[in-house]
Write a protein that holds these residues in place. Structure first.
Motif, PDB file in Angstrom:
ATOM      1  N   GLY A  29      -1.118   2.565  -4.337  1.00 38.76           N
ATOM      2  CA  GLY A  29      -2.157   3.429  -4.884  1.00 38.76           C
ATOM      3  C   GLY A  29      -1.636   4.736  -5.437  1.00 38.76           C
ATOM      4  O   GLY A  29      -0.429   4.930  -5.575  1.00 38.76           O
ATOM      5  N   VAL A  30      -2.562   5.645  -5.735  1.00 41.39           N
ATOM      6  CA  VAL A  30      -2.216   6.908  -6.373  1.00 41.39           C
ATOM      7  C   VAL A  30      -2.518   8.139  -5.516  1.00 41.39           C
ATOM      8  O   VAL A  30      -2.194   9.255  -5.919  1.00 41.39           O
ATOM      9  N   SER A  31      -3.139   7.985  -4.370  1.00 43.79           N
ATOM     10  CA  SER A  31      -3.486   9.138  -3.537  1.00 43.79           C
ATOM     11  C   SER A  31      -2.224   9.842  -3.044  1.00 43.79           C
ATOM     12  O   SER A  31      -1.182   9.222  -2.878  1.00 43.79           O
ATOM     13  N   GLN A  32      -2.359  11.141  -2.810  1.00 43.62           N
ATOM     14  CA  GLN A  32      -1.233  11.978  -2.401  1.00 43.62           C
ATOM     15  C   GLN A  32      -1.454  12.541  -0.998  1.00 43.62           C
ATOM     16  O   GLN A  32      -2.556  12.521  -0.473  1.00 43.62           O
ATOM     17  N   GLY A  33      -0.384  13.075  -0.435  1.00 38.82           N
ATOM     18  CA  GLY A  33      -0.461  13.779   0.846  1.00 38.82           C
ATOM     19  C   GLY A  33      -0.881  12.865   1.983  1.00 38.82           C
ATOM     20  O   GLY A  33      -0.410  11.739   2.091  1.00 38.82           O
ATOM     21  N   ALA A  36      -1.942   9.259   1.058  1.00 43.56           N
ATOM     22  CA  ALA A  36      -1.041   8.394   0.283  1.00 43.56           C
ATOM     23  C   ALA A  36      -1.001   7.003   0.899  1.00 43.56           C
ATOM     24  O   ALA A  36      -0.936   6.862   2.109  1.00 43.56           O
ATOM     25  N   SER A  37      -1.111   6.013   0.169  1.00 44.22           N
ATOM     26  CA  SER A  37      -1.107   5.875  -1.269  1.00 44.22           C
ATOM     27  C   SER A  37      -2.379   5.151  -1.716  1.00 44.22           C
ATOM     28  O   SER A  37      -3.043   5.589  -2.637  1.00 44.22           O
ATOM     29  N   LEU A  38      -2.755   4.034  -1.088  1.00 42.97           N
ATOM     30  CA  LEU A  38      -3.932   3.259  -1.519  1.00 42.97           C
ATOM     31  C   LEU A  38      -5.139   3.564  -0.625  1.00 42.97           C
ATOM     32  O   LEU A  38      -5.699   2.701   0.035  1.00 42.97           O
ATOM     33  N   ASN A  39      -5.560   4.838  -0.609  1.00 44.31           N
ATOM     34  CA  ASN A  39      -6.760   5.190   0.144  1.00 44.31           C
ATOM     35  C   ASN A  39      -7.982   4.718  -0.634  1.00 44.31           C
ATOM     36  O   ASN A  39      -8.136   5.010  -1.812  1.00 44.31           O
ATOM     37  N   LEU A  40      -8.866   3.980   0.025  1.00 37.05           N
ATOM     38  CA  LEU A  40     -10.070   3.448  -0.612  1.00 37.05           C
ATOM     39  C   LEU A  40     -11.337   4.141  -0.123  1.00 37.05           C
ATOM     40  O   LEU A  40     -12.426   3.859  -0.602  1.00 37.05           O
ATOM     41  N   GLY A  41     -11.196   5.050   0.842  1.00 45.96           N
ATOM     42  CA  GLY A  41     -12.351   5.714   1.438  1.00 45.96           C
ATOM     43  C   GLY A  41     -12.793   6.924   0.648  1.00 45.96           C
ATOM     44  O   GLY A  41     -12.028   7.877   0.483  1.00 45.96           O
ATOM     45  N   ASP A  42     -14.038   6.924   0.198  1.00 47.73           N
ATOM     46  CA  ASP A  42     -14.561   8.050  -0.573  1.00 47.73           C
ATOM     47  C   ASP A  42     -15.235   9.092   0.317  1.00 47.73           C
ATOM     48  O   ASP A  42     -15.854  10.018  -0.175  1.00 47.73           O
ATOM     49  N   HIS A  43     -15.089   8.957   1.616  1.00 44.64           N
ATOM     50  CA  HIS A  43     -15.786   9.836   2.555  1.00 44.64           C
ATOM     51  C   HIS A  43     -14.830  10.600   3.473  1.00 44.64           C
ATOM     52  O   HIS A  43     -15.267  11.197   4.443  1.00 44.64           O
ATOM     53  N   VAL A  44     -13.524  10.604   3.152  1.00 42.94           N
ATOM     54  CA  VAL A  44     -12.546  11.185   4.066  1.00 42.94           C
ATOM     55  C   VAL A  44     -11.901  12.471   3.565  1.00 42.94           C
ATOM     56  O   VAL A  44     -11.088  13.058   4.258  1.00 42.94           O
TER      57      VAL A  44
END
Length: 94
Positions: A29-33, A36-44
């Protein structure tokens, strides 16, 4: 034995015709920190645009025909039952 792809595992277990399963992992995925990396949660607390891109990547990787129902996982005993009228976002453990 499961097979691993970038972003998910494909379990090797018997399922009925037309049923597929995949277990997501953190790579691909593209999430950072902390997300990272494939976070799918829109509530965190992750960047919404990163979550949207991760979800788009997963849909493409799995060749899904449309938007899946996303689950806000709550560790417990709650199980969501999906219907055509179910909310787009559900809270449950499975």
């Amino acid at each position: 034995m499961a097979t691993e792809e970038a972003g998910y595992w494909v379990p090797d277990w018997p399922v009925p015709y037309g049923v597929r399963s995949a277990i997501t992992v953190r790579s691909g995925g593209v999430s950072q920190g902390a997300y990272a990396s494939l976070n799918l949660g829109d509530h965190v607390g992750d960047a919404p645009e990163a979550v949207a891109r991760n979800r788009e990547r997963l849909r493409a990787m799995l060749e899904l025909p449309g938007e899946p129902r996303w689950l806000q996982q709550e560790h417990g005993t709650g199980v969501a039952t999906l219907t055509a009228a179910s909310a787009r976002s559900l809270e449950a453990d499975g």
